[in-house]
Design a protein around this motif. Structure first.
Motif, PDB file in Angstrom:
ATOM      1  N   MET A  72      10.399  89.562  12.250  1.00  0.00           N
ATOM      2  CA  MET A  72       9.174  90.250  12.628  1.00  0.00           C
ATOM      3  C   MET A  72       8.869  89.929  14.088  1.00  0.00           C
ATOM      4  N   ASP A  73       8.606  90.925  14.879  1.00  0.00           N
ATOM      5  CA  ASP A  73       8.293  90.765  16.295  1.00  0.00           C
ATOM      6  C   ASP A  73       6.807  90.438  16.430  1.00  0.00           C
ATOM      7  N   PHE A  74       6.489  89.150  16.351  1.00  0.00           N
ATOM      8  CA  PHE A  74       5.116  88.724  16.134  1.00  0.00           C
ATOM      9  C   PHE A  74       4.930  87.358  16.785  1.00  0.00           C
ATOM     10  N   THR A  75       3.963  87.225  17.664  1.00  0.00           N
ATOM     11  CA  THR A  75       3.683  85.955  18.325  1.00  0.00           C
ATOM     12  C   THR A  75       2.533  85.254  17.612  1.00  0.00           C
ATOM     13  N   ILE A  76       2.689  83.974  17.369  1.00  0.00           N
ATOM     14  CA  ILE A  76       1.626  83.169  16.751  1.00  0.00           C
ATOM     15  C   ILE A  76       1.069  82.242  17.819  1.00  0.00           C
ATOM     16  N   HIS A  77      -0.236  82.341  18.064  1.00  0.00           N
ATOM     17  CA  HIS A  77      -0.877  81.531  19.105  1.00  0.00           C
ATOM     18  C   HIS A  77      -1.774  80.461  18.521  1.00  0.00           C
ATOM     19  N   GLN A  78      -1.840  79.346  19.234  1.00  0.00           N
ATOM     20  CA  GLN A  78      -2.869  78.337  19.059  1.00  0.00           C
ATOM     21  C   GLN A  78      -3.425  78.065  20.457  1.00  0.00           C
ATOM     22  N   TYR A  79      -4.685  77.656  20.518  1.00  0.00           N
ATOM     23  CA  TYR A  79      -5.327  77.446  21.811  1.00  0.00           C
ATOM     24  C   TYR A  79      -6.044  76.102  21.826  1.00  0.00           C
ATOM     25  N   LEU A  80      -5.836  75.362  22.892  1.00  0.00           N
ATOM     26  CA  LEU A  80      -6.550  74.115  23.101  1.00  0.00           C
ATOM     27  C   LEU A  80      -7.540  74.330  24.236  1.00  0.00           C
ATOM     28  N   LEU A  81      -8.799  74.081  23.974  1.00  0.00           N
ATOM     29  CA  LEU A  81      -9.811  74.080  25.019  1.00  0.00           C
ATOM     30  C   LEU A  81     -10.091  72.607  25.308  1.00  0.00           C
ATOM     31  N   ALA A  82      -9.546  72.111  26.415  1.00  0.00           N
ATOM     32  CA  ALA A  82      -9.609  70.688  26.750  1.00  0.00           C
ATOM     33  C   ALA A  82     -10.931  70.342  27.414  1.00  0.00           C
ATOM     34  N   SER A  83     -11.992  70.775  26.772  1.00  0.00           N
ATOM     35  CA  SER A  83     -13.346  70.526  27.246  1.00  0.00           C
ATOM     36  C   SER A  83     -13.797  69.154  26.727  1.00  0.00           C
ATOM     37  N   ASN A  84     -15.044  68.838  26.974  1.00  0.00           N
ATOM     38  CA  ASN A  84     -15.621  67.617  26.432  1.00  0.00           C
ATOM     39  C   ASN A  84     -16.810  67.987  25.574  1.00  0.00           C
ATOM     40  N   PRO A  85     -16.631  68.018  24.240  1.00  0.00           N
ATOM     41  CA  PRO A  85     -15.476  67.629  23.424  1.00  0.00           C
ATOM     42  C   PRO A  85     -14.397  68.710  23.395  1.00  0.00           C
ATOM     43  N   ALA A  86     -13.211  68.310  22.958  1.00  0.00           N
ATOM     44  CA  ALA A  86     -12.055  69.212  22.924  1.00  0.00           C
ATOM     45  C   ALA A  86     -11.961  69.909  21.573  1.00  0.00           C
ATOM     46  N   VAL A  87     -11.470  71.159  21.614  1.00  0.00           N
ATOM     47  CA  VAL A  87     -11.332  71.949  20.382  1.00  0.00           C
ATOM     48  C   VAL A  87      -9.985  72.662  20.383  1.00  0.00           C
ATOM     49  N   LEU A  88      -9.368  72.711  19.209  1.00  0.00           N
ATOM     50  CA  LEU A  88      -8.135  73.458  18.993  1.00  0.00           C
ATOM     51  C   LEU A  88      -8.461  74.644  18.104  1.00  0.00           C
ATOM     52  N   PHE A  89      -8.065  75.832  18.525  1.00  0.00           N
ATOM     53  CA  PHE A  89      -8.258  77.043  17.732  1.00  0.00           C
ATOM     54  C   PHE A  89      -6.944  77.327  17.004  1.00  0.00           C
ATOM     55  N   ALA A  90      -6.921  77.071  15.709  1.00  0.00           N
ATOM     56  CA  ALA A  90      -5.760  77.241  14.830  1.00  0.00           C
ATOM     57  C   ALA A  90      -4.739  76.135  15.079  1.00  0.00           C
ATOM     58  N   THR A  91      -4.165  75.628  14.000  1.00  0.00           N
ATOM     59  CA  THR A  91      -3.195  74.532  14.123  1.00  0.00           C
ATOM     60  C   THR A  91      -1.773  75.025  14.264  1.00  0.00           C
ATOM     61  N   GLY A  92      -1.506  76.265  13.866  1.00  0.00           N
ATOM     62  CA  GLY A  92      -0.136  76.697  13.699  1.00  0.00           C
ATOM     63  C   GLY A  92       0.395  76.157  12.385  1.00  0.00           C
ATOM     64  N   THR A  93       1.605  76.531  12.061  1.00  0.00           N
ATOM     65  CA  THR A  93       2.226  76.018  10.837  1.00  0.00           C
ATOM     66  C   THR A  93       2.482  74.518  10.996  1.00  0.00           C
ATOM     67  N   TYR A  94       2.876  73.887   9.919  1.00  0.00           N
ATOM     68  CA  TYR A  94       3.171  72.451   9.955  1.00  0.00           C
ATOM     69  C   TYR A  94       4.221  72.146  11.023  1.00  0.00           C
ATOM     70  N   GLU A  95       5.292  72.931  11.058  1.00  0.00           N
ATOM     71  CA  GLU A  95       6.359  72.710  12.040  1.00  0.00           C
ATOM     72  C   GLU A  95       5.878  72.973  13.464  1.00  0.00           C
ATOM     73  N   GLU A  96       5.087  74.018  13.669  1.00  0.00           N
ATOM     74  CA  GLU A  96       4.549  74.295  15.005  1.00  0.00           C
ATOM     75  C   GLU A  96       3.650  73.161  15.468  1.00  0.00           C
ATOM     76  N   ALA A  97       2.838  72.636  14.558  1.00  0.00           N
ATOM     77  CA  ALA A  97       1.934  71.534  14.906  1.00  0.00           C
ATOM     78  C   ALA A  97       2.725  70.313  15.350  1.00  0.00           C
ATOM     79  N   LYS A  98       3.802  70.007  14.665  1.00  0.00           N
ATOM     80  CA  LYS A  98       4.633  68.858  15.063  1.00  0.00           C
ATOM     81  C   LYS A  98       5.224  69.077  16.460  1.00  0.00           C
ATOM     82  N   GLN A  99       5.610  70.315  16.759  1.00  0.00           N
ATOM     83  CA  GLN A  99       6.157  70.619  18.086  1.00  0.00           C
ATOM     84  C   GLN A  99       5.090  70.573  19.170  1.00  0.00           C
ATOM     85  N   ASN A 100       3.873  71.042  18.842  1.00  0.00           N
ATOM     86  CA  ASN A 100       2.813  71.156  19.846  1.00  0.00           C
ATOM     87  C   ASN A 100       2.041  69.864  20.084  1.00  0.00           C
TER      88      ASN A 100
END
Length: 194
Positions: free
Chosen positions: A1-29
């Protein structure tokens, strides 16, 4: 499937991550996220709905950041412990505002969960970024690519293929037109500068 999966880190104070990705993506990121945060905590993870690309990596982040709080809908908050998640959860509701340091979140109901139950969308007012989860997705390789668009046009394009209930669809569109983001951080596809 031609499909991009995104996660976003807003490195603000405090910091927030939008979506973790899959388990494997999280380990990579995780190493990159730790490098960007440079010793600061990851305070929040925003989970729009229960799917592996939205929250499959929660165990990875919980092991590294045990005090992190998941921001999610009531359904997601009830279901996550059933999948073994034992961390902090804050249930957020439509039109609720959460202000913490540099973050100012506004939440919108998003009928994305099973049987059209409520998931969440999020607008971070200070950065003027709207996290659209699966609502404004597109196909193709959107990695590192940003397209120019218009907020009113993007809201108008939301159709019954995305929200298959006319009442929910009209209400969602009406609510989204009350904000004026400058950037759409999509869950899949091409991000949009407005």
């Amino acid at each position: 499937m031609d499909f991009t999966i995104h996660q976003y880190l807003l490195a603000s104070n405090p910091a927030v991550l939008f979506a973790t990705g899959t388990y494997e993506e999280a380990k990579q990121n995780l190493p990159q996220i730790k490098e960007i945060l440079a010793g600061k905590n990851l305070n929040y993870i925003f989970v729009s709905h229960l799917e592996s690309d939205e929250c499959g990596g929660l165990p990875v982040f919980l092991s590294e950041y045990p005090e992190v709080t998941v921001l999610c809908s009531a359904l997601c908050g009830r279901e996550l412990p059933g999948y073994g998640y034992a961390g902090n959860i804050k249930v957020c509701n439509s039109d609720e505002h959460l202000i913490d340091g540099e973050l100012y979140f506004q939440f919108f109901d998003y009928p994305s969960e099973v049987h059209l139950q409520k998931g969440l969308l999020c607008f971070e007012k200070n950065s003027e970024v709207f996290y659209s989860a699966d609502l404004m997705l597109s196909y193709g390789n959107g990695g590192g690519k940003i397209v120019k668009s218009n907020w009113e046009k993007e809201v108008e394009c939301i159709d019954s293929g995305r929200v298959p209930n006319e009442k929910y669809l009209l209400s969602l569109k009406e609510n989204l037109l009350t904000i004026d983001p400058k950037f759409i951080a999509v869950g899949h596809g091409f991000c949009m500068r407005l």
